[in-house]
Motif scaffolding. Structure first.
Motif, PDB file in Angstrom:
ATOM      1  N   GLY A  42       0.802  -1.436   0.077  1.00  0.00           N
ATOM      2  CA  GLY A  42       0.060  -0.519  -0.250  1.00  0.00           C
ATOM      3  C   GLY A  42       0.732   1.231  -0.082  1.00  0.00           C
ATOM      4  N   ALA A  43       1.301   1.756   0.993  1.00  0.00           N
ATOM      5  CA  ALA A  43       2.698   2.126   1.040  1.00  0.00           C
ATOM      6  C   ALA A  43       3.678   2.625   0.167  1.00  0.00           C
ATOM      7  CB  ALA A  43       3.238   2.302   2.526  1.00  0.00           C
ATOM      8  N   GLU A  79      10.512  -6.329  -3.626  1.00  0.00           N
ATOM      9  CA  GLU A  79       8.975  -6.740  -3.042  1.00  0.00           C
ATOM     10  C   GLU A  79       9.768  -8.271  -3.046  1.00  0.00           C
ATOM     11  OE1 GLU A  79       6.238  -6.094  -1.774  1.00  0.00           O
ATOM     12  OE2 GLU A  79       5.798  -8.265  -1.287  1.00  0.00           O
ATOM     13  N   ALA A  80       9.558  -8.985  -1.710  1.00  0.00           N
ATOM     14  CA  ALA A  80       9.776 -10.165  -0.940  1.00  0.00           C
ATOM     15  C   ALA A  80       8.515 -10.812  -1.933  1.00  0.00           C
ATOM     16  CB  ALA A  80       9.299  -9.840   0.497  1.00  0.00           C
ATOM     17  N   ASN A 105      -0.869  -6.336   2.046  1.00  0.00           N
ATOM     18  CA  ASN A 105      -1.811  -6.407   2.752  1.00  0.00           C
ATOM     19  C   ASN A 105      -3.029  -5.503   1.654  1.00  0.00           C
ATOM     20  OD1 ASN A 105      -2.715  -8.459   3.961  1.00  0.00           O
ATOM     21  ND2 ASN A 105      -1.458  -6.749   6.183  1.00  0.00           N
ATOM     22  N   ALA A 106      -2.617  -4.273   1.142  1.00  0.00           N
ATOM     23  CA  ALA A 106      -3.640  -3.080   0.756  1.00  0.00           C
ATOM     24  C   ALA A 106      -4.649  -4.138  -0.357  1.00  0.00           C
ATOM     25  CB  ALA A 106      -2.793  -2.316   0.438  1.00  0.00           C
ATOM     26  N   ILE A 162     -11.167  -2.040   1.930  1.00  0.00           N
ATOM     27  CA  ILE A 162     -12.240  -1.150   0.878  1.00  0.00           C
ATOM     28  C   ILE A 162     -12.444  -0.183   0.895  1.00  0.00           C
ATOM     29  CG2 ILE A 162     -14.491  -1.817   0.872  1.00  0.00           C
ATOM     30  CD1 ILE A 162     -14.495  -3.981   2.487  1.00  0.00           C
ATOM     31  N   GLY A 163     -11.993   0.079   2.440  1.00  0.00           N
ATOM     32  CA  GLY A 163     -12.111   1.646   1.670  1.00  0.00           C
ATOM     33  C   GLY A 163     -10.808   2.481   1.891  1.00  0.00           C
ATOM     34  N   ALA A 177      14.595  -7.332   1.284  1.00  0.00           N
ATOM     35  CA  ALA A 177      15.202  -6.594   1.983  1.00  0.00           C
ATOM     36  C   ALA A 177      16.071  -7.493   3.652  1.00  0.00           C
ATOM     37  CB  ALA A 177      15.249  -5.625   2.134  1.00  0.00           C
ATOM     38  N   HIS A 232       3.245 -10.366   7.270  1.00  0.00           N
ATOM     39  CA  HIS A 232       4.813 -10.024   7.110  1.00  0.00           C
ATOM     40  C   HIS A 232       5.657 -10.166   8.563  1.00  0.00           C
ATOM     41  CE1 HIS A 232       2.812  -8.134   3.831  1.00  0.00           C
ATOM     42  NE2 HIS A 232       2.620  -7.569   4.497  1.00  0.00           N
ATOM     43  N   ASP A 274      10.319  -6.698   9.198  1.00  0.00           N
ATOM     44  CA  ASP A 274      11.805  -6.895   8.283  1.00  0.00           C
ATOM     45  C   ASP A 274      12.739  -5.670   8.400  1.00  0.00           C
ATOM     46  OD1 ASP A 274      11.909  -9.763   8.314  1.00  0.00           O
ATOM     47  OD2 ASP A 274      11.588  -9.332   6.031  1.00  0.00           O
ATOM     48  N   VAL A 278       2.327   1.377   7.924  1.00  0.00           N
ATOM     49  CA  VAL A 278       2.266   0.831   8.835  1.00  0.00           C
ATOM     50  C   VAL A 278       3.398   1.198   9.735  1.00  0.00           C
ATOM     51  CG1 VAL A 278      -0.353  -0.132   8.687  1.00  0.00           C
ATOM     52  CG2 VAL A 278       1.626  -2.308   8.014  1.00  0.00           C
ATOM     53  N   ALA A 291     -10.262   3.030   8.023  1.00  0.00           N
ATOM     54  CA  ALA A 291     -10.054   3.644   6.799  1.00  0.00           C
ATOM     55  C   ALA A 291      -8.820   3.943   6.827  1.00  0.00           C
ATOM     56  CB  ALA A 291     -10.929   2.810   6.092  1.00  0.00           C
ATOM     57  N   GLY A 350      -6.099   3.045   8.406  1.00  0.00           N
ATOM     58  CA  GLY A 350      -5.179   2.364   7.863  1.00  0.00           C
ATOM     59  C   GLY A 350      -4.196   1.851   6.728  1.00  0.00           C
ATOM     60  N   TYR A 351      -4.933   1.774   5.681  1.00  0.00           N
ATOM     61  CA  TYR A 351      -4.530   2.188   4.351  1.00  0.00           C
ATOM     62  C   TYR A 351      -4.665   3.678   4.321  1.00  0.00           C
ATOM     63  CZ  TYR A 351      -5.182   1.565  -0.688  1.00  0.00           C
ATOM     64  OH  TYR A 351      -4.169   1.351  -1.723  1.00  0.00           O
TER      65      TYR A 351
HETATM   66  C1  LIG Z   1      -8.388  -8.550   5.716  1.00  0.00           C
HETATM   67  C2  LIG Z   1      -7.590  -7.176   5.717  1.00  0.00           C
HETATM   68  C3  LIG Z   1      -8.778  -5.932   4.885  1.00  0.00           C
HETATM   69  C4  LIG Z   1      -8.020  -4.748   5.058  1.00  0.00           C
HETATM   70  N1  LIG Z   1      -9.012  -3.871   5.182  1.00  0.00           N
HETATM   71  C5  LIG Z   1      -8.796  -2.403   5.341  1.00  0.00           C
HETATM   72  C6  LIG Z   1      -9.457  -1.257   4.654  1.00  0.00           C
HETATM   73  O1  LIG Z   1     -10.651  -1.085   4.160  1.00  0.00           O
HETATM   74  N2  LIG Z   1      -9.256  -0.126   4.829  1.00  0.00           N
HETATM   75  C7  LIG Z   1      -7.682   0.279   5.888  1.00  0.00           C
HETATM   76  O2  LIG Z   1      -7.253   1.186   5.961  1.00  0.00           O
HETATM   77  N3  LIG Z   1      -7.284  -0.803   6.265  1.00  0.00           N
HETATM   78  C8  LIG Z   1      -7.530  -2.011   5.660  1.00  0.00           C
HETATM   79  N4  LIG Z   1      -6.988  -3.062   5.568  1.00  0.00           N
HETATM   80  C9  LIG Z   1      -5.031  -2.490   6.155  1.00  0.00           C
HETATM   81  C10 LIG Z   1      -4.693  -2.311   4.905  1.00  0.00           C
HETATM   82  O3  LIG Z   1      -4.281  -3.676   4.160  1.00  0.00           O
HETATM   83  C11 LIG Z   1      -3.253  -1.819   5.463  1.00  0.00           C
HETATM   84  O4  LIG Z   1      -3.261  -1.074   6.657  1.00  0.00           O
HETATM   85  C12 LIG Z   1      -2.073  -1.472   4.492  1.00  0.00           C
HETATM   86  O5  LIG Z   1      -2.123  -2.026   3.425  1.00  0.00           O
HETATM   87  C13 LIG Z   1      -0.722  -1.510   4.825  1.00  0.00           C
HETATM   88  O6  LIG Z   1       0.082  -0.352   4.006  1.00  0.00           O
HETATM   89  P1  LIG Z   1       1.377  -0.719   4.166  1.00  0.00           P
HETATM   90  O7  LIG Z   1       2.084  -1.012   2.644  1.00  0.00           O
HETATM   91  O8  LIG Z   1       2.560  -0.134   5.502  1.00  0.00           O
HETATM   92  O9  LIG Z   1       1.323  -2.516   4.028  1.00  0.00           O
HETATM   93  P2  LIG Z   1       1.711  -3.740   2.987  1.00  0.00           P
HETATM   94  O10 LIG Z   1       0.335  -3.294   2.400  1.00  0.00           O
HETATM   95  O11 LIG Z   1       1.125  -4.968   3.644  1.00  0.00           O
HETATM   96  O12 LIG Z   1       2.811  -3.927   2.136  1.00  0.00           O
HETATM   97  C14 LIG Z   1       3.765  -4.614   2.880  1.00  0.00           C
HETATM   98  C15 LIG Z   1       4.846  -4.571   1.272  1.00  0.00           C
HETATM   99  O13 LIG Z   1       6.223  -5.254   1.662  1.00  0.00           O
HETATM  100  C16 LIG Z   1       6.601  -7.014   1.129  1.00  0.00           C
HETATM  101  N5  LIG Z   1       7.788  -6.979   2.083  1.00  0.00           N
HETATM  102  C17 LIG Z   1       7.616  -6.588   3.437  1.00  0.00           C
HETATM  103  N6  LIG Z   1       9.356  -7.345   4.298  1.00  0.00           N
HETATM  104  C18 LIG Z   1       9.831  -6.900   2.880  1.00  0.00           C
HETATM  105  C19 LIG Z   1      11.134  -6.879   2.563  1.00  0.00           C
HETATM  106  N7  LIG Z   1      12.171  -7.553   3.887  1.00  0.00           N
HETATM  107  N8  LIG Z   1      11.663  -7.190   1.816  1.00  0.00           N
HETATM  108  C20 LIG Z   1      10.383  -6.719   0.106  1.00  0.00           C
HETATM  109  N9  LIG Z   1       9.185  -6.524   0.386  1.00  0.00           N
HETATM  110  C21 LIG Z   1       9.222  -6.635   2.030  1.00  0.00           C
HETATM  111  C22 LIG Z   1       5.661  -7.817   2.158  1.00  0.00           C
HETATM  112  O14 LIG Z   1       5.612  -8.279   0.602  1.00  0.00           O
HETATM  113  C23 LIG Z   1       4.431  -6.774   1.079  1.00  0.00           C
HETATM  114  O15 LIG Z   1       4.074  -6.277   0.017  1.00  0.00           O
HETATM  115  C24 LIG Z   1      -6.872  -4.703   5.704  1.00  0.00           C
HETATM  116  C25 LIG Z   1      -6.103  -4.951   6.451  1.00  0.00           C
HETATM  117  C26 LIG Z   1      -6.122  -6.684   5.880  1.00  0.00           C
HETATM  118  C27 LIG Z   1      -5.387  -7.822   6.405  1.00  0.00           C
END
Ligand SMILES: Cc1cc2nc3c(=O)[nH]c(=O)nc-3n(C[C@H](O)[C@H](O)[C@H](O)COP(=O)(O)OP(=O)(O)OC[C@H]3O[C@@H](n4cnc5c(N)ncnc54)[C@H](O)[C@@H]3O)c2cc1C
Length: 509
Positions: free
Chosen positions: A23-24, A43-44, A51-52, A56-57, A163, A227, A230, A465, A481, A483-484
């Motif tokens: 997501g981020a 990307e691992a 998770n993104a 949904i929101g 990484a 996750h 890391d 996150v 929502a 988190g996303y």
């Molecule tokens: C079922 C579910 C429903 C959700 N619904 C909502 C919603 O409706 N609204 C909302 O606001 N939030 C929702 N969330 C939460 C939302 O998905 C997260 O807040 C969001 O994805 C966070 O983004 P992120 O980039 O921090 O993590 P992620 O999107 O999880 O991305 C992290 C990425 O880093 C990669 N990674 C990890 N370690 C390494 C490494 N060492 N080297 C390379 N790559 C690595 C992972 O493989 C992954 O692709 C939901 C979560 C789940 C599980």
């Protein structure tokens, strides 16, 4: 050029390296590339999105017609800080809220058409964006659009590349990343590095250290990708500070085997009881899963009767149906999407509207012992292992509350008070899922990672996150929502800041 081949044992270079293409990270990559940086995403997994893709929101303060956007921002800012008793970083919260203001045009420029949704409750209608439809919501759509934009901007993706270590040069500046791809070490030199690795629900050691109640708990299931934290480990290894690691995000009473039954479970017109047959929450509130955490075995059962089931099927009340309708999609498209998701889960594949699939799935899951269908509450109580007298007492009390239009225990909105009087009755066993952790790496409002003296570690940024932001002990329901939402906005800020730093042009404060 084949990036997979390139990854094997070679030394690469980029202006900005993004660790994690979720997501981020995807948004950060686009934001940095739009500033002219040469970007590499590590990307691992084999696929982007993290998770993104489940989201949904997406929280954003975009201003309502006829209202002052600054007043709205101030309002959300004050509520967020008040909720956290000002124990979180006010400037980070402010930056994320402010950044969300122009998110809609930014997404529209990438071909998306986000719109408001009341999926998370009508009170939040003005601030949660959606596009796409259930089960493929905004997170999936944004991920697709970001990958496409990355391709257009020449961003390099290295998949199955995890990484492992940050490389630190003179004066403590982060100058690259050591990663492992297919068992081989890879060094990527970088002008700056963004950590966007998505939390640590899959790391028992970190859960034990930072969130002990959720460590080694057999009653809690993982609701997202496992996750490992890391980014947090790599950052702390080079001296990053950590900040309030808390706020596990619990899913709303999720039923992992069927998207269609999840639609029923999520419906505010259902009632939830614990293993003792007692009601324990206002089922219509988004954060009701937190009260399930307090129940024996952290388990609950969603109960409906035939009439409530039909009401849900006829879209009388369902916020999800509203969302689907607003998406203006034809039924066959919705059907296909639901079928696809069910196929992914290896479950029943139907060829009908979701209501028909849900109906069949109730019986399919009943055969597997996850649902009980009966005309007798006594039989349902026995299946749950509850005292039949207690369960009957709960139902009678709830039906009386429905008749008088007032829930004098949990104050559930009267429009959701639907009596259970028409057999057959349905009980669906529900589990508690830990979806994501929130917080960890200490950052400032530029998303720069801070050391223990609160000074930025040069060249290191964090987003999503795994960076500390708006949460304290629990996910703040006043910012649905987020988190996303904050992953996207912190990703944008981190991408822009990291690109400027790499080019030597960072305008700091
Ligand atoms: C079922 C579910 C429903 C959700 N619904 C909502 C919603 O409706 N609204 C909302 O606001 N939030 C929702 N969330 C939460 C939302 O998905 C997260 O807040 C969001 O994805 C966070 O983004 P992120 O980039 O921090 O993590 P992620 O999107 O999880 O991305 C992290 C990425 O880093 C990669 N990674 C990890 N370690 C390494 C490494 N060492 N080297 C390379 N790559 C690595 C992972 O493989 C992954 O692709 C939901 C979560 C789940 C599980």
């Amino acid at each position: 050029m084949n990036p997979e081949r390139e990854a094997r044992g070679e030394k690469l270079a980029a202006n900005v390296v993004v660790i994690g293409g979720g997501g981020a990270g995807l948004v950060a990559a686009v934001a940095a590339a739009e500033k002219g940086a040469r970007v590499t995403v590590l990307e691992a997994r084999r696929v982007p999105g993290g998770n993104a893709v489940n989201a949904i929101g997406l929280f954003a303060v975009i201003g309502d017609k006829g209202t002052d956007i600054n007043a709205q921002r101030d309002d959300y800012f004050k509520k967020t800080m008040g909720y956290a008793h000002w124990r979180i970083n006010a400037r980070v919260v402010r930056a994320l809220i402010n950044k969300s203001g122009d998110l809609v045009p930014w997404l529209e420029a990438k071909g998306l058409k986000p719109e408001r949704t009341d999926f998370f409750g009508p009170v939040h209608a003005s601030v949660v964006l959606r596009c796409g439809t259930i089960p493929e919501g905004i997170g999936y759509e944004v991920a697709k659009a970001m990958v496409k934009t990355c391709e257009e901007l020449g961003v390099r993706f290295l998949y199955r590349t995890r990484a492992k270590k940050l490389i630190v040069g003179r004066e403590g500046r982060v100058t690259g990343v050591m990663a492992v791809a297919k068992g081989k070490e890879l060094i990527v030199d970088a002008g700056s590095v963004i950590i966007a690795t998505g939390g640590f629900v899959g790391n028992q050691r970190l859960l034990k250290k930072f969130l002990p109640p959720y460590h080694d708990d057999d009653d809690i299931f993982l609701g997202g990708l496992p996750h490992k934290g890391d980014g947090l480990l790599m950052a702390t290894e080079i001296g990053a500070a950590t900040e309030i690691i808390a706020a596990p995000e619990m899913s709303v009473n999720r039923f992992p085997w069927s998207s269609c039954l999840f639609i029923i479970i999520k419906h505010p017109g259902t009632i939830w009881v614990n293993k003792n047959g007692e009601r324990f929450t206002d089922e219509s509130v988004h954060e009701a899963a937190n009260s399930q955490y307090r129940q024996p075995g952290k388990t609950s059962y969603t109960l409906i009767d035939e009439k409530i089931k039909e009401a849900i099927f006829q879209s009388d009340l369902s916020p999800i149906d509203d969302t689907i309708l607003k998406a203006n999609m034809t039924l066959d498209v919705i059907e296909e999407k639901i079928r696809q998701s069910i196929r992914k889960e290896g479950l029943f594949v139907g060829s009908s509207p979701w209501q028909t699939i849900a109906e069949k799935d109730l019986h399919f899951q009943a055969d597997r012992g996850r649902v009980k269908i009966s005309s007798s509450w006594e039989e349902i109580a026995q299946w749950m292992g509850a005292d039949p007298v207690a369960l009957k007492g709960t139902i009678d009390k709830y039906n009386a509350a429905c008749s008088q239009g007032h829930d004098d225990i949990f104050a559930k909105d009267r429009k959701y008070l639907l009596p259970l009087r028409t057999p057959p009755y349905y009980a669906i066993r529900c589990y508690l899922n830990l979806m994501v952790t929130h917080g960890g790496i200490k950052i400032n409002h530029n998303m720069e990672v801070l050391d223990k003296r609160d000074s930025p570690i040069p060249g290191l940024y964090a987003a999503g996150v795994e960076a500390a932001s708006a949460d304290l002990e629990t996910y703040n329901p006043g910012l649905p929502a987020h988190g996303y939402g904050f992953a996207v906005n912190s990703g944008r800020i981190a991408g822009e800041s990291a690109a400027e730093f790499a080019s030597g042009k960072q305008d700091k404060y």
